[in-house]
Design a protein around this motif. Structure first.
Motif, PDB file in Angstrom:
ATOM      1  N   LYS A 234       0.815  -1.207   0.000  1.00 27.60           N
ATOM      2  CA  LYS A 234       0.000   0.000   0.000  1.00 27.60           C
ATOM      3  C   LYS A 234       0.857   1.270   0.000  1.00 27.60           C
ATOM      4  O   LYS A 234       0.376   2.336  -0.391  1.00 27.60           O
ATOM      5  N   SER A 235       2.111   1.135   0.439  1.00 25.89           N
ATOM      6  CA  SER A 235       2.983   2.312   0.527  1.00 25.89           C
ATOM      7  C   SER A 235       4.322   2.038  -0.154  1.00 25.89           C
ATOM      8  O   SER A 235       4.896   0.966   0.020  1.00 25.89           O
ATOM      9  N   ILE A 236       4.796   3.008  -0.926  1.00 23.66           N
ATOM     10  CA  ILE A 236       6.093   2.892  -1.588  1.00 23.66           C
ATOM     11  C   ILE A 236       6.890   4.178  -1.411  1.00 23.66           C
ATOM     12  O   ILE A 236       6.346   5.224  -1.054  1.00 23.66           O
ATOM     13  N   TRP A 237       8.185   4.070  -1.677  1.00 25.77           N
ATOM     14  CA  TRP A 237       9.074   5.212  -1.790  1.00 25.77           C
ATOM     15  C   TRP A 237       9.443   5.354  -3.258  1.00 25.77           C
ATOM     16  O   TRP A 237       9.465   4.379  -3.999  1.00 25.77           O
ATOM     17  N   LEU A 238       9.745   6.571  -3.685  1.00 27.03           N
ATOM     18  CA  LEU A 238      10.068   6.834  -5.086  1.00 27.03           C
ATOM     19  C   LEU A 238      11.327   7.682  -5.179  1.00 27.03           C
ATOM     20  O   LEU A 238      11.428   8.739  -4.557  1.00 27.03           O
ATOM     21  N   THR A 239      12.297   7.219  -5.980  1.00 31.63           N
ATOM     22  CA  THR A 239      13.545   7.964  -6.168  1.00 31.63           C
ATOM     23  C   THR A 239      14.074   7.726  -7.573  1.00 31.63           C
ATOM     24  O   THR A 239      13.374   7.157  -8.423  1.00 31.63           O
ATOM     25  N   GLU A 240      15.313   8.129  -7.802  1.00 26.84           N
ATOM     26  CA  GLU A 240      15.961   7.966  -9.110  1.00 26.84           C
ATOM     27  C   GLU A 240      17.211   7.123  -8.953  1.00 26.84           C
ATOM     28  O   GLU A 240      18.092   7.443  -8.151  1.00 26.84           O
TER      29      GLU A 240
ATOM     30  N   VAL B  10      -0.941   0.355  -4.686  1.00 25.71           N
ATOM     31  CA  VAL B  10      -0.359   1.450  -3.903  1.00 25.71           C
ATOM     32  C   VAL B  10      -1.400   2.518  -3.585  1.00 25.71           C
ATOM     33  O   VAL B  10      -2.229   2.879  -4.426  1.00 25.71           O
ATOM     34  N   GLU B  11      -1.339   3.023  -2.343  1.00 24.23           N
ATOM     35  CA  GLU B  11      -2.202   4.119  -1.904  1.00 24.23           C
ATOM     36  C   GLU B  11      -1.387   5.336  -1.449  1.00 24.23           C
ATOM     37  O   GLU B  11      -1.867   6.461  -1.519  1.00 24.23           O
ATOM     38  N   ARG B  12      -0.163   5.088  -0.992  1.00 23.20           N
ATOM     39  CA  ARG B  12       0.685   6.166  -0.469  1.00 23.20           C
ATOM     40  C   ARG B  12       2.047   6.134  -1.162  1.00 23.20           C
ATOM     41  O   ARG B  12       2.633   5.072  -1.356  1.00 23.20           O
ATOM     42  N   ILE B  13       2.567   7.344  -1.492  1.00 23.95           N
ATOM     43  CA  ILE B  13       3.868   7.463  -2.154  1.00 23.95           C
ATOM     44  C   ILE B  13       4.722   8.476  -1.406  1.00 23.95           C
ATOM     45  O   ILE B  13       4.317   9.633  -1.220  1.00 23.95           O
ATOM     46  N   ASN B  14       5.901   8.045  -0.974  1.00 25.46           N
ATOM     47  CA  ASN B  14       6.871   8.937  -0.348  1.00 25.46           C
ATOM     48  C   ASN B  14       7.903   9.337  -1.403  1.00 25.46           C
ATOM     49  O   ASN B  14       8.710   8.511  -1.836  1.00 25.46           O
ATOM     50  N   VAL B  15       7.859  10.569  -1.840  1.00 24.93           N
ATOM     51  CA  VAL B  15       8.735  11.056  -2.907  1.00 24.93           C
ATOM     52  C   VAL B  15      10.089  11.432  -2.305  1.00 24.93           C
ATOM     53  O   VAL B  15      10.165  12.270  -1.401  1.00 24.93           O
ATOM     54  N   ALA B  16      11.159  10.795  -2.812  1.00 25.27           N
ATOM     55  CA  ALA B  16      12.487  10.978  -2.205  1.00 25.27           C
ATOM     56  C   ALA B  16      13.561  11.196  -3.258  1.00 25.27           C
ATOM     57  O   ALA B  16      14.596  10.527  -3.250  1.00 25.27           O
ATOM     58  N   PHE B  17      13.325  12.145  -4.157  1.00 26.43           N
ATOM     59  CA  PHE B  17      14.352  12.509  -5.126  1.00 26.43           C
ATOM     60  C   PHE B  17      15.406  13.385  -4.450  1.00 26.43           C
ATOM     61  O   PHE B  17      15.159  13.943  -3.378  1.00 26.43           O
ATOM     62  N   ASP B  18      16.569  13.505  -5.091  1.00 28.94           N
ATOM     63  CA  ASP B  18      17.642  14.336  -4.532  1.00 28.94           C
ATOM     64  C   ASP B  18      17.119  15.727  -4.217  1.00 28.94           C
ATOM     65  O   ASP B  18      16.322  16.292  -4.987  1.00 28.94           O
TER      66      ASP B  18
ATOM     67  N   TYR C 263      -3.251   9.854  -5.042  1.00 29.57           N
ATOM     68  CA  TYR C 263      -2.624   9.085  -3.967  1.00 29.57           C
ATOM     69  C   TYR C 263      -2.329  10.012  -2.790  1.00 29.57           C
ATOM     70  O   TYR C 263      -2.348  11.233  -2.926  1.00 29.57           O
ATOM     71  N   GLN C 264      -2.058   9.407  -1.630  1.00 32.78           N
ATOM     72  CA  GLN C 264      -1.491  10.169  -0.521  1.00 32.78           C
ATOM     73  C   GLN C 264      -0.016  10.384  -0.842  1.00 32.78           C
ATOM     74  O   GLN C 264       0.718   9.419  -1.045  1.00 32.78           O
ATOM     75  N   VAL C 265       0.412  11.623  -0.900  1.00 32.91           N
ATOM     76  CA  VAL C 265       1.790  11.927  -1.278  1.00 32.91           C
ATOM     77  C   VAL C 265       2.508  12.620  -0.126  1.00 32.91           C
ATOM     78  O   VAL C 265       2.006  13.585   0.453  1.00 32.91           O
ATOM     79  N   TYR C 266       3.699  12.100   0.193  1.00 33.37           N
ATOM     80  CA  TYR C 266       4.561  12.691   1.213  1.00 33.37           C
ATOM     81  C   TYR C 266       5.905  13.016   0.566  1.00 33.37           C
ATOM     82  O   TYR C 266       6.420  12.232  -0.237  1.00 33.37           O
TER      83      TYR C 266
ATOM     84  N   LYS D 263      17.274  10.805   9.797  1.00 32.91           N
ATOM     85  CA  LYS D 263      15.951  10.322   9.401  1.00 32.91           C
ATOM     86  C   LYS D 263      15.189  11.438   8.697  1.00 32.91           C
ATOM     87  O   LYS D 263      14.899  12.471   9.307  1.00 32.91           O
ATOM     88  N   PRO D 264      14.892  11.282   7.394  1.00 30.45           N
ATOM     89  CA  PRO D 264      14.175  12.337   6.676  1.00 30.45           C
ATOM     90  C   PRO D 264      12.795  12.623   7.282  1.00 30.45           C
ATOM     91  O   PRO D 264      12.135  11.704   7.799  1.00 30.45           O
ATOM     92  N   ILE D 265      12.390  13.856   7.208  1.00 29.02           N
ATOM     93  CA  ILE D 265      11.041  14.256   7.627  1.00 29.02           C
ATOM     94  C   ILE D 265      10.100  13.966   6.456  1.00 29.02           C
ATOM     95  O   ILE D 265      10.389  14.302   5.316  1.00 29.02           O
ATOM     96  N   LEU D 266       8.951  13.382   6.731  1.00 24.39           N
ATOM     97  CA  LEU D 266       7.944  13.111   5.699  1.00 24.39           C
ATOM     98  C   LEU D 266       6.805  14.105   5.844  1.00 24.39           C
ATOM     99  O   LEU D 266       6.059  14.082   6.829  1.00 24.39           O
ATOM    100  N   ARG D 267       6.708  14.991   4.864  1.00 27.31           N
ATOM    101  CA  ARG D 267       5.692  16.059   4.919  1.00 27.31           C
ATOM    102  C   ARG D 267       4.603  15.768   3.895  1.00 27.31           C
ATOM    103  O   ARG D 267       4.892  15.628   2.694  1.00 27.31           O
ATOM    104  N   LYS D 268       3.365  15.696   4.352  1.00 26.50           N
ATOM    105  CA  LYS D 268       2.259  15.347   3.455  1.00 26.50           C
ATOM    106  C   LYS D 268       1.899  16.523   2.549  1.00 26.50           C
ATOM    107  O   LYS D 268       1.868  17.685   2.969  1.00 26.50           O
ATOM    108  N   VAL D 269       1.648  16.211   1.288  1.00 22.84           N
ATOM    109  CA  VAL D 269       1.218  17.203   0.295  1.00 22.84           C
ATOM    110  C   VAL D 269      -0.293  17.200   0.280  1.00 22.84           C
ATOM    111  O   VAL D 269      -0.928  16.145   0.072  1.00 22.84           O
TER     112      VAL D 269
END
Length: 441
Positions: free
Chosen positions: A323-329, A377-385, A409-412, A433-439
């Motif tokens: 249900k939740s993923i992280w996204l990067t490059e 997936v329902e939630r995406i944690n965006v973690a690009f540089d 989706y729920q985006v952080y 530990k990165p802070i996850l801020r909801k959009v």
């Protein structure tokens, strides 16, 4: 009328209807945005597809790019590679050969690469083995023979229209691989199948970008790495000089005017044999570059055992659902980060997720859409540089991505101090530990 030498371009693919080619601005800056790489010019010499400068006509939504019609004709001169690339085999077939590539003795990880992973990345030899990182072979023709085996001489392969990126026929009609020097980084799908590789070069060679739009015949090359450059006018040497990295020099002849710039070569490149005899491209209009699906090393170890157990059956692995993923490059960044995430977010791991997707670049984010739907997936944690928002070429793709995803989706957004760490892998490796801020949608 401007003139561009085809030798400063490379064939990306051919139009199915007309048979004419699309050529990437490989060493020649795009005539629309002025950057090297990703943009293309059509062989009609009047149409450019730009990935950075928007227009009213979208060429591709998946790899966001725009059509531009040129007011004046651009003349393409010279010859380019005549070989048309094959389309990739289906993923489960590719995975079979790529696993053989990883296991082959000729790609055994070198001591200097083990040292790099240990000192620079904090990765153990056990994790290297689980992830399938290996060294590029020194004798690629031997590797090709081992990996392809009897299949390499089979008519269905020799005369087929599908192939394996990185493999091609040499001048003696023997299978080999494109020569490189570095680390092979596997790209995996949601079934844990290896469906592609990136090569992390040990020492990326410098390259020369030539703006010859108003100087027909102007060419340049690095004669000797890292900085001895030769400049040509219609094949005749007009200068040989040492250049500084990113230095841009102007050359004139009568009313002709062009520029030569020494640039750092890319650290990461796709394993591909595009434009080689019976070669296969890593990506293209019919078979795009892969999206990497990364899970923690302990889970990957179990998945590898399952694939090995069923390697001779039609079962290719268990599909990942989350249900939740992280996204990067980048696959390596994702692999490094996800092992730290399970520890850093141990108390909330079910909420934030322990699967990370890696796209080839921010501008290719749309490629995740069918994948995340399949994964539930329902939630995406965006973690690009963190510097992505400061790069104007990247910023518009980043903003568009977040705007689209937040509607569905729920985006952080993962945030960390840019002055301390560029990427999420660096951040987590430093025990931050990165802070996850909801959009807000």
């Amino acid at each position: 009328m401007g003139v561009i030498d085809k030798r400063s371009l490379r064939l990306a693919f051919r139009d199915k209807r007309s048979g004419k080619g699309w050529f990437e601005f490989y060493r020649q800056p795009c005539v629309i945005c002025g950057h090297v790489g990703n943009c293309m010019i059509f062989e009609d010499q009047k149409t450019v597809v730009c990935t950075r400068q928007a227009s009213d006509i979208v060429f591709s939504k998946e790899n966001l790019s725009y059509v531009h019609r040129l007011d004046g004709e651009i003349k393409l001169t010279g010859k380019t590679n005549i070989h048309t690339s094959r389309k990739k085999f289906d993923d489960h077939i590719l995975s079979h050969f790529f696993y053989e590539l990883i296991k082959d003795s000729t790609t055994k990880i070198k001591p200097e690469h083990i040292e790099h992973f240990a000192e620079k990345r904090g990765i153990t030899e056990e994790t290297i083995a689980i992830r399938g990182y290996c060294s590029y072979p020194e004798k690629p023709w031997e590797t090709a023979k081992n990996v392809l085996g009897q299949f390499g001489s089979h008519d269905t392969f020799l005369k087929g229209s599908q192939g394996i990126p990185g493999f091609y026929l040499d001048q003696y009609n023997n299978w080999t691989m494109v020569r490189h020097d570095g680390i092979l980084i596997p790209y995996r799908d949601r079934f844990n199948q290896v469906i592609g590789f990136q090569i992390r070069y040990d020492n990326p060679p410098n390259m020369v970008a030539v703006d010859a739009l108003n100087y027909p015949g102007l060419q340049a090359k690095v004669k000797q790495q890292p900085s001895l450059v030769q400049v040509f006018d219609n094949g005749v040497v007009i200068a040989e000089l040492e250049m500084k990295l990113n230095q841009r020099l102007e050359f004139k002849s009568g009313d002709k005017r062009g520029f030569v710039q020494l640039k750092k070569g890319q650290r990461y490149m796709w394993l591909s044999s595009a434009n080689r005899k019976e070669g296969t491209q890593a990506g293209g209009m019919d078979s795009p570059l892969p999206v990497h699906v990364s899970v923690p090393s302990n889970e990957l170890k179990q998945n590898n055992l399952l694939i090995e157990e069923h390697k001779d059956s039609s079962q290719h692995g268990v599909a990942i659902k989350t249900k939740s993923i992280w996204l990067t490059e980048g696959a390596l960044k994702a692999d490094l980060a996800i092992d730290h995430i399970v520890n850093a977010y141990a108390d909330e791991i079910d909420e934030v997720g322990k699967v990370m997707l890696a796209v080839p670049g921010v501008n290719t984010w749309r490629r995740i859409l069918p994948l995340i739907e399949e994964m539930g997936v329902e939630r995406i944690n965006v973690a690009f540089d963190m510097d992505a928002a400061e790069n104007p070429d990247v910023q518009k793709h980043y903003v568009e991505m977040v705007q689209y995803l937040r509607e569905n989706y729920q985006v952080y957004i993962a945030l960390w101090p840019l002055e301390k760490a560029k990427g999420i892998d660096d951040c987590l490796n430093m025990s931050m530990k990165p802070i996850l801020r909801k959009v807000q949608s």
